[in-house]
Design an enzyme around this catalytic site. Structure first.
Site, short mmCIF file in Angstrom:
data_model
loop_
_atom_site.label_atom_id
_atom_site.label_comp_id
_atom_site.label_asym_id
_atom_site.label_seq_id
_atom_site.Cartn_x
_atom_site.Cartn_y
_atom_site.Cartn_z
CG ASN A 9 -1.70 1.23 1.42
OD1 ASN A 9 -1.81 2.04 0.51
ND2 ASN A 9 -2.28 1.40 2.61
CE LYS A 11 0.03 3.34 4.82
NZ LYS A 11 -0.03 3.48 6.26
CG HIS A 95 -5.89 1.54 5.25
ND1 HIS A 95 -5.47 2.45 6.17
CD2 HIS A 95 -4.84 0.71 5.03
CE1 HIS A 95 -4.20 2.21 6.48
NE2 HIS A 95 -3.79 1.14 5.80
CD GLU A 97 -3.08 5.26 6.88
OE1 GLU A 97 -3.06 5.34 5.64
OE2 GLU A 97 -2.13 4.79 7.54
CD GLU A 167 -3.67 -2.93 7.41
OE1 GLU A 167 -2.54 -3.10 6.97
OE2 GLU A 167 -4.34 -1.92 7.16
N GLY A 173 2.23 1.91 10.85
CA GLY A 173 3.16 3.03 10.70
C GLY A 173 3.85 3.43 11.99
CB SER A 213 5.12 -2.05 11.94
OG SER A 213 4.65 -0.75 12.21
C1 PEP Z 1 -0.85 -0.13 6.01
O1 PEP Z 1 -0.79 0.94 5.46
O2 PEP Z 1 -1.81 -0.86 5.79
C2 PEP Z 1 0.22 -0.54 6.91
C3 PEP Z 1 0.13 -1.68 7.50
O3 PEP Z 1 1.29 0.35 7.06
P1 PEP Z 1 2.71 0.01 7.76
O4 PEP Z 1 3.22 -1.26 7.16
O5 PEP Z 1 3.57 1.20 7.44
O6 PEP Z 1 2.45 -0.13 9.23
#
Ligand code: PEP
Length: 260
Positions: A9, A11, A95, A97, A167, A173, A213
């Protein structure tokens, strides 16, 4: 046996030029990785360019979001139909976000799931709890609601085109990863839930991937868990070497017979 799914992803990152450079590097590094499905979700503006490069590879391109309606007076939105037209084969929906910053609720996310499925694309439905919800013992209630509402009126046949991304919001992040045991517990819960709502077959076939992460140094322990079928990768997917290392994770024994 479920084929692992590793999704990047990107972003809100990268110009079209930068996206093209990254995807060229990935196509080269991942040319031999055939035992996982590799998916990339660039920004909308880079999708056609990235899709064109990926067309001659096994890497699939998708959207990070979409709007439920196919067309109309919805200024600033992009529909599932338009994603497909631009070369997408999947979309990431719900997601955290989108849920937190753009206040998307489960009903709206469910409409997007249906829109993506109607286009014959893979819908990756993201679910996950905040740290506060986890500490208040609301984890399973939150996941249960997000799954049941997010998949409302999605039938067993359509579930062949659905993947779930667990997630935990506090791990996205932040550099914090859920321990592989903690993640495995939630993945097993989700599979059990889908068994109850649908059938043993749907539960057995659906891919439930982990996000939060994920890095080259923690992918192996996550993938060693029987119910973790892949990863949704944010930050590390912006670096070709890191994403390639994640996609190339050493196969645990229980995956030895996964589809080539
Ligand atoms: C994500 O954007 O879905 C995500 C898991 O980000 P990160 O790997 O940076 O934590």
């Amino acid at each position: 046996m479920r084929k692992p799914l590793i999704a990047g992803n990107w972003k809100l990152h990268h110009s079209i030029d930068e996206a093209q450079t990254l995807v060229h590097e990935l196509c080269e590094k991942l040319a031999d990785v055939r035992n996982s499905d590799i998916l990339l979700a660039p920004s909308f503006t880079s999708i056609p360019a990235v899709a064109q490069i990926c067309a001659s590879s096994h890497i699939k391109v998708g959207g990070q979001n979409c709007y439920p309606e196919p067309q109309g007076a919805f200024t600033g939105e992009v529909s599932a139909l338009q994603l497909k037209d631009a070369g997408c084969e999947f979309a990431i929906l719900g997601h955290s976000e989108r849920r937190q910053i753009f206040k998307e609720d489960d009903t709206f996310i469910n409409a997007k799931v249906h829109a993506v499925l109607e286009q014959g694309m893979l819908a990756i439905l993201c679910v996950g709890e905040t740290l506060e919800q986890r500490e208040n013992d609301e984890l399973f209630e939150v996941i249960n609601n997000q799954i049941q509402l997010g998949l409302h009126n999605v039938n067993a046949e359509q579930m062949e085109n659905v993947a779930i991304a667990y997630e935990p919001i506090w791990a996205i992040g932040t550099g914090k990863t859920a321990s592989s045991d903690d993640a495995a517990e939630v993945h097993a819960y989700i599979r059990g839930l889908l068994h109850g709502v649908y059938s043993a077959q749907v539960a057995q076939n659906i891919r439930i991937i982990y996000g939060g992460s994920v890095k080259p140094d923690n992918i192996s322990s996550l993938m060693a868990q029987a119910d973790i079928d892949g990863a949704l990768v944010g930050g590390a997917s912006l670096k070709a070497a890191d994403f390639a290392a994640i996609a190339n994770f050493p196969r645990p024994l229980h995956m030895a017979s996964a589809n080539p």
